[in-house]
Design an enzyme around this catalytic site. Structure first.
Site, mmCIF file in Angstrom:
data_model
loop_
_atom_site.group_PDB
_atom_site.id
_atom_site.type_symbol
_atom_site.label_atom_id
_atom_site.label_comp_id
_atom_site.label_asym_id
_atom_site.label_seq_id
_atom_site.Cartn_x
_atom_site.Cartn_y
_atom_site.Cartn_z
ATOM 1 N N GLY A 1 0.817 -1.208 0.000
ATOM 2 C CA GLY A 1 0.000 0.000 0.000
ATOM 3 C C GLY A 1 0.848 1.254 0.000
ATOM 4 O O GLY A 1 2.067 1.193 0.179
ATOM 5 N N PRO A 2 0.226 2.403 -0.212
ATOM 6 C CA PRO A 2 0.969 3.672 -0.227
ATOM 7 C C PRO A 2 1.628 3.950 1.115
ATOM 8 O O PRO A 2 1.244 3.367 2.138
ATOM 9 C CB PRO A 2 -0.127 4.713 -0.533
ATOM 10 C CG PRO A 2 -1.277 3.941 -1.077
ATOM 11 C CD PRO A 2 -1.210 2.590 -0.467
ATOM 12 N N PRO A 3 2.612 4.839 1.144
ATOM 13 C CA PRO A 3 3.275 5.174 2.419
ATOM 14 C C PRO A 3 2.300 5.794 3.416
ATOM 15 O O PRO A 3 1.428 6.579 3.046
ATOM 16 C CB PRO A 3 4.355 6.183 2.007
ATOM 17 C CG PRO A 3 4.558 5.971 0.551
ATOM 18 C CD PRO A 3 3.248 5.521 0.007
ATOM 19 N N GLY A 4 2.458 5.438 4.686
ATOM 20 C CA GLY A 4 1.675 6.045 5.752
ATOM 21 C C GLY A 4 0.303 5.465 5.968
ATOM 22 O O GLY A 4 -0.484 6.017 6.735
ATOM 23 N N LYS B 1 0.887 -0.031 7.411
ATOM 24 C CA LYS B 1 1.403 -1.399 7.235
ATOM 25 C C LYS B 1 2.259 -1.817 8.432
ATOM 26 O O LYS B 1 2.073 -2.889 8.999
ATOM 27 C CB LYS B 1 2.223 -1.483 5.935
ATOM 28 C CG LYS B 1 1.430 -1.128 4.695
ATOM 29 C CD LYS B 1 2.246 -1.278 3.435
ATOM 30 C CE LYS B 1 3.352 -0.243 3.336
ATOM 31 N NZ LYS B 1 2.848 1.133 3.224
ATOM 32 N N ASP C 1 -1.073 25.070 -12.032
ATOM 33 C CA ASP C 1 -2.338 24.726 -12.707
ATOM 34 C C ASP C 1 -2.068 24.065 -14.055
ATOM 35 O O ASP C 1 -2.701 23.056 -14.396
ATOM 36 C CB ASP C 1 -3.188 25.987 -12.909
ATOM 37 C CG ASP C 1 -3.476 26.710 -11.607
ATOM 38 O OD1 ASP C 1 -3.575 26.023 -10.573
ATOM 39 O OD2 ASP C 1 -3.590 27.947 -11.624
ATOM 40 N N HIS D 1 -6.932 35.959 -9.826
ATOM 41 C CA HIS D 1 -6.562 34.585 -10.201
ATOM 42 C C HIS D 1 -7.323 33.583 -9.323
ATOM 43 O O HIS D 1 -7.969 32.645 -9.832
ATOM 44 C CB HIS D 1 -5.043 34.393 -10.047
ATOM 45 C CG HIS D 1 -4.558 33.035 -10.453
ATOM 46 N ND1 HIS D 1 -3.930 32.793 -11.653
ATOM 47 C CD2 HIS D 1 -4.607 31.826 -9.823
ATOM 48 C CE1 HIS D 1 -3.622 31.511 -11.732
ATOM 49 N NE2 HIS D 1 -4.021 30.908 -10.630
ATOM 50 N N GLU D 2 -7.274 33.794 -7.998
ATOM 51 C CA GLU D 2 -7.944 32.863 -7.089
ATOM 52 C C GLU D 2 -9.466 32.989 -7.208
ATOM 53 O O GLU D 2 -10.185 31.985 -7.098
ATOM 54 C CB GLU D 2 -7.493 33.131 -5.642
ATOM 55 C CG GLU D 2 -6.003 32.941 -5.393
ATOM 56 C CD GLU D 2 -5.521 31.543 -5.735
ATOM 57 O OE1 GLU D 2 -6.335 30.596 -5.705
ATOM 58 O OE2 GLU D 2 -4.330 31.381 -6.042
#
Length: 648
Positions: free
Chosen positions: A236-239, A242, A534, A459-460
């Site tokens: 599985g992915p890190p963190g 496991k 973006d 922009h935001e």
């Protein structure tokens, strides 16, 4: 009473070989101090004083030792004089021999004899020098063996360093280098982690609990003719938890548990890795039933033959071969189960992954919203939290977070609350912690010109406006123009947790991501470099649509993704003509979404401007500000169904 005796025994000093070294050094120092028959003399600073004593008739005898040292013996009358009272010899070791009153070293013997003869003739003295030779046999012997002692000491020191200083005698510890470095956890070792501390991961937890049950009650499964599985691989992915699952196994299992990392087998000496594998399984078989846990097994489990530079006799490959043999070789291991964890299962050797070695592959995925709530409840236990804290709200605010990320959020929230002198950790502290982890630290003192600040605000506001207008774009949570980390502004969205993604959903997300640059074009008729992240995001999405997921009509139902391809290998499974077509299709998808964003913002230019002005004034806006300007969002979120398999 028994406990007192035990404490007395424990308080007794343990024997150490350094005691022997200390005694030897003390003896040598004592011999050097007391080497001159244990007496102390008043040394003359100048031989001229000696000649003065001879002229005064105070000297009874002169003894010349080794042609360079003179020992002076005074007469009884001279010894009583005030000037010679300090010259009386003192001794720490009792002796019957006469001790000299003075001792000094002269230069040239011939000059000394000539000057002494002149004084004797002038004063008509009855004084005749006595010549003797003294030898320090013990000192000469020690000086002779000193180099050998130093060599042996250096060799012992190096052997201790190479063997890690653990177990065995000082000289024999080099032979421990091939021993396993696994830590043993058994009933005498207190491991506090249990399955109650593992939130979420229901499927993985059930699989691991069953493995523990295999070893506790093997007859329950073998009575029907079944065999206990040899191993289970946590992928599985890190963190995602496991290693936490393995720690819970160590806490729950009442059998010996050997824990080590894949890198513990790696050593600079040839054959050490294979030797450590043999020793590990030997210890496990002696204590069977038992469990072996190898964390980050990809350190030794990489596919063989991929590293052409090292040749065929690769130390890592030898270690892997020995591991394969021990797990399912000619001689099988009974009641020894191997657990392993990795986040790179794609690079593991196929022989390691086959049934009979790792019979089960347990995939530990990122937690969903329900599992995140359970994980939050576990990590909130030690915190002094506010009474009205809603864990369900926190789980919704952290999509895509792993268990380790959630633990970090809880810890960061506690630090923020302490920094603000609060007595409890509340909802705002957690939101600030999420912002801190995702966006970075706020930089309110960063120098920015008014024109730049206005460009960032529009922009935001462009991102927020386009995402509010599109059905499948992620709903807005918060927008800020306060610089964070390396960005001048940021917008937080709450993406839906989808298992499958459709083309219209990807296109809406791309359009929302391009809303920032589109707003700059609509308002200022200029574009800037602020849209780098973006553009990177939409380019990856468009390329994935065309080359991986087969969502392009022009390319068709083809994928150029190869899951078995090495990360270091480079292949282009299409022609130059297809490459041109792929590039054109990616460009067309992005440009169409950019034009779509520009059209949306031109139609709502007045609302965009109003939103940007609010953002310039308050610097931070939330979902409520958008509802005041645009009204309620027209699109309702599809309800998610929690699928649960009923237990029999």
């Amino acid at each position: 009473m028994a406990n007192n005796k035990k404490n007395i025994k424990e308080n007794k000093p343990k024997f150490s070989p350094y005691w022997i070294y200390g005694i030897i050094i003390a003896i040598l120092i004592a011999m050097s101090v007391f080497g001159n028959n244990g007496y102390q003399e008043e040394n003359l600073t100048n031989p001229t004083q000696f000649f003065q004593f001879v002229e005064d008739g105070d000297v009874a005898k002169v003894e010349i030792v080794n042609k360079r040292i003179a020992k002076v013996y005074l007469t009884k009358e001279a010894a009583e004089k005030e000037i010679h009272k300090k010259s009386k010899p003192s001794t720490l070791i009792p002796t019957t021999a006469q001790l000299p009153n003075y001792k000094f070293e002269f230069g040239d013997l011939q000059n000394f004899e000539n000057q002494l003869d002149e004084i004797i003739k002038e004063q008509n003295l009855n004084l005749e020098p006595i010549y003797t030779t003294e030898e320090n046999h013990l000192g000469d012997f020690l000086l002779g063996i000193l180099p050998f002692i130093l060599l042996i000491g250096v060799w012992i020191f190096i052997m201790r360093r190479m063997s890690g200083g653990a177990g065995g005698g000082a000289g024999g510890q080099i032979f421990n280098i091939g021993k396993s470095k696994a830590k043993l956890f058994d009933q005498n070792t207190e491991v506090k982690t249990t399955f109650k501390d593992v939130a979420g991961l229901e499927g993985a937890k059930e699989e691991v609990q069953e493995i523990v049950d295999f070893l506790k009650h093997p007859e329950k499964y073998t009575s029907l003719g079944g065999k206990i599985p040899k191993g289970a691989l946590l992928v599985g992915p890190p963190g995602t938890g496991k290693t936490l699952l393995a720690r819970a196994v160590a806490g729950e299992a009442k059998v010996p548990f050997f824990s080590l990392s894949g890198s513990d087998f790696v050593e600079m000496f040839v054959g050490v890795g294979a030797s450590r594998v043999r020793d590990l399984f030997k210890q496990a078989k002696e204590k069977s039933p038992s469990i072996i846990f190898i964390d980050e097994i990809d350190a030794i489990g990489r596919a063989r033959g991929k590293n052409a530079m090292s040749g065929s006799n690769d130390e890592r490959e030898n270690t892997l071969n020995q591991l394969l043999t021990e797990m399912d070789g000619f001689g099988t291991n009974t009641n020894v189960i191997v657990l392993a964890a990795t986040n790179r299962a794609d690079i593991l050797d196929k022989a390691l992954m086959r049934a009979g070695r790792f019979d089960r592959q347990i995939y530990v995925d990122l937690p969903d919203i329900r599992e995140r709530k359970e994980i939050f409840e576990v990590h909130l236990r030690p915190l002094k939290k506010a009474k009205d804290l809603d864990t369900e709200f926190l789980s919704k605010q952290t999509p895509g977070f792993s268990g380790a990320d959630i633990a970090n959020v809880c810890n960061e929230a506690a630090l923020i609350a302490a920094r603000n002198n609060k007595k409890a950790v509340d909802k705002q502290d957690f939101l600030d912690a999420v912002d801190r982890i995702i966006g970075g630290l706020e930089k309110k003192n960063k120098i920015i010109t008014p024109s730049e600040k206005k460009a960032v605000a529009f922009h935001e506001a462009g991102h927020a406006t386009v995402s509010w207008m599109l059905e499948h774009a992620a709903p807005l949570v918060k927008v800020t123009i306060v610089p964070r980390g390396r960005s001048l502004g940021a917008a937080w969205y709450l993406p839906e947790e989808r298992l499958i993604v459709r083309p219209e959903q990807m296109l809406d997300e791309m359009c929302a991501a391009l809303g920032g640059r589109a707003a700059e074009k609509v308002i200022f008729n200029k574009i800037s470099t602020g849209a780098l992240s973006d553009l990177e995001k939409v380019t990856k999405q468009a390329r994935a649509m065309v080359t991986i997921y087969g969502l392009s009509d022009k390319i068709g139902n083809l994928t150029y993704y190869d899951s078995g391809q090495s990360e270091y290998g480079f292949t282009k499974p299409y022609s130059e003509q297809t490459a041109e077509l792929i590039d054109k299709e990616i460009s067309d998808i992005i440009e169409n979404q950019y034009k779509r964003a520009v059209k949306l913002l031109e139609d709502n230019k007045d609302k965009l401007t109003e939103l940007a002005n609010v953002l310039l004034e308050k610097e931070v806006i939330f979902k409520d500000n958008l509802e005041k300007i645009f009204g309620e969002r027209a699109f309702k979120k599809e309800e998610q169904i929690d699928i649960k398999v009923p237990k029999e």
